[in-house]
Design a protein around this motif. Structure first.
Motif, PDB file in Angstrom:
ATOM      1  N   SER A  62     -32.599 -12.218 -11.296  1.00 51.92           N
ATOM      2  CA  SER A  62     -32.690 -13.506 -11.983  1.00 51.92           C
ATOM      3  C   SER A  62     -31.436 -14.342 -11.738  1.00 51.92           C
ATOM      4  O   SER A  62     -31.518 -15.544 -11.486  1.00 51.92           O
ATOM      5  N   TYR A  66     -31.252 -17.862  -9.849  1.00 54.45           N
ATOM      6  CA  TYR A  66     -30.629 -19.019 -10.502  1.00 54.45           C
ATOM      7  C   TYR A  66     -29.538 -19.605  -9.610  1.00 54.45           C
ATOM      8  O   TYR A  66     -29.448 -20.822  -9.435  1.00 54.45           O
ATOM      9  N   GLU A  70     -29.393 -23.307  -8.078  1.00 54.43           N
ATOM     10  CA  GLU A  70     -28.248 -24.196  -8.314  1.00 54.43           C
ATOM     11  C   GLU A  70     -27.698 -24.726  -6.988  1.00 54.43           C
ATOM     12  O   GLU A  70     -27.366 -25.910  -6.876  1.00 54.43           O
ATOM     13  N   LEU A 106     -36.382 -24.550 -15.352  1.00 50.44           N
ATOM     14  CA  LEU A 106     -35.719 -23.554 -14.522  1.00 50.44           C
ATOM     15  C   LEU A 106     -36.217 -22.158 -14.917  1.00 50.44           C
ATOM     16  O   LEU A 106     -35.809 -21.589 -15.905  1.00 50.44           O
ATOM     17  N   SER A 108     -35.845 -19.225 -13.443  1.00 53.39           N
ATOM     18  CA  SER A 108     -34.897 -18.123 -13.328  1.00 53.39           C
ATOM     19  C   SER A 108     -33.989 -18.050 -14.550  1.00 53.39           C
ATOM     20  O   SER A 108     -33.614 -16.966 -14.981  1.00 53.39           O
ATOM     21  N   GLN A 109     -33.664 -19.195 -15.134  1.00 53.42           N
ATOM     22  CA  GLN A 109     -32.837 -19.169 -16.331  1.00 53.42           C
ATOM     23  C   GLN A 109     -33.628 -18.566 -17.497  1.00 53.42           C
ATOM     24  O   GLN A 109     -33.093 -17.792 -18.284  1.00 53.42           O
ATOM     25  N   TYR A 112     -33.649 -14.935 -16.989  1.00 58.63           N
ATOM     26  CA  TYR A 112     -32.344 -14.380 -17.353  1.00 58.63           C
ATOM     27  C   TYR A 112     -32.276 -14.181 -18.867  1.00 58.63           C
ATOM     28  O   TYR A 112     -31.878 -13.117 -19.338  1.00 58.63           O
TER      29      TYR A 112
END
Length: 180
Positions: A62, A66, A70, A106, A108-109, A112
């Motif tokens: 993750s 992210y 970014e 987002l 992936s956030q 996470y």
């Protein structure tokens, strides 16, 4: 000796034999139940240790995802600035609006954050399972140490268990992605 005395004596001896066999069976069955509780507690710890590895690997994935996003976002913003500097404001605005639209979602956030919650839950479960293991070993040891169970079980070679520092080997190759 008369016939009634002999029958009464045989009856008492028979009852004592049945009593000894019954006590032996219930003691052995009780030891089996207690031992199974210890084994179940160990298995629960092992399962959570594997879950912990899975979560850690997912957390790393993750973060990588992210970071890639970014970097891609930063690249698109730089590209938009470059287009605007060169006088192509319409293309710059389109590129920037796509980046801004995607940023709040987002994934992936979210992954996470979910992984961190799951990691915390797993650590709490591990703590509870370790307490359960220690309790199961304690109960087993109390069971096999009481009179007359200790004497009966020692004839069968049963001894109290030790509190082991459990060190489970988990297979990192079996880690699964929990976010798909």
């Amino acid at each position: 000796m008369n016939k009634n005395t002999i029958l009464a004596t045989l009856g008492v001896i028979g009852a004592l034999i049945v009593l000894v066999i019954t006590i032996g069976m219930t003691t052995t069955n009780g030891e089996i139940n207690q031992n199974q509780s210890v084994l179940t507690a160990k298995a629960n710890i092992s399962k959570e240790e594997q879950r912990r590895v899975d979560l850690f690997n997912n957390l790393v994935d993750s973060i990588k995802s992210y970071n890639n996003y970014e970097a891609d976002t930063q690249s698109k913003i730089t590209d938009a600035r470059s287009k605007a500097t060169n006088g192509n404001v319409d293309d710059a605005a389109k590129t920037l609006s796509v980046v801004v639209e995607r940023y709040p979602e987002l994934k992936s956030q979210k992954n996470y954050q979910q992984a961190m919650r799951e990691f915390s839950i797993t650590e709490n479960r591990l703590s509870n399972y370790r307490e359960d293991y220690n309790s199961a070993v304690r109960n087993y040891n109390i069971y096999v140490s009481k009179f007359p169970k200790k004497q009966i079980l020692s004839l069968l070679g049963v001894r109290p268990q030790h509190y082991d520092q459990l060190d489970f080997k988990v297979d990192n190759k079996k880690a699964t992605n929990l976010f798909k």
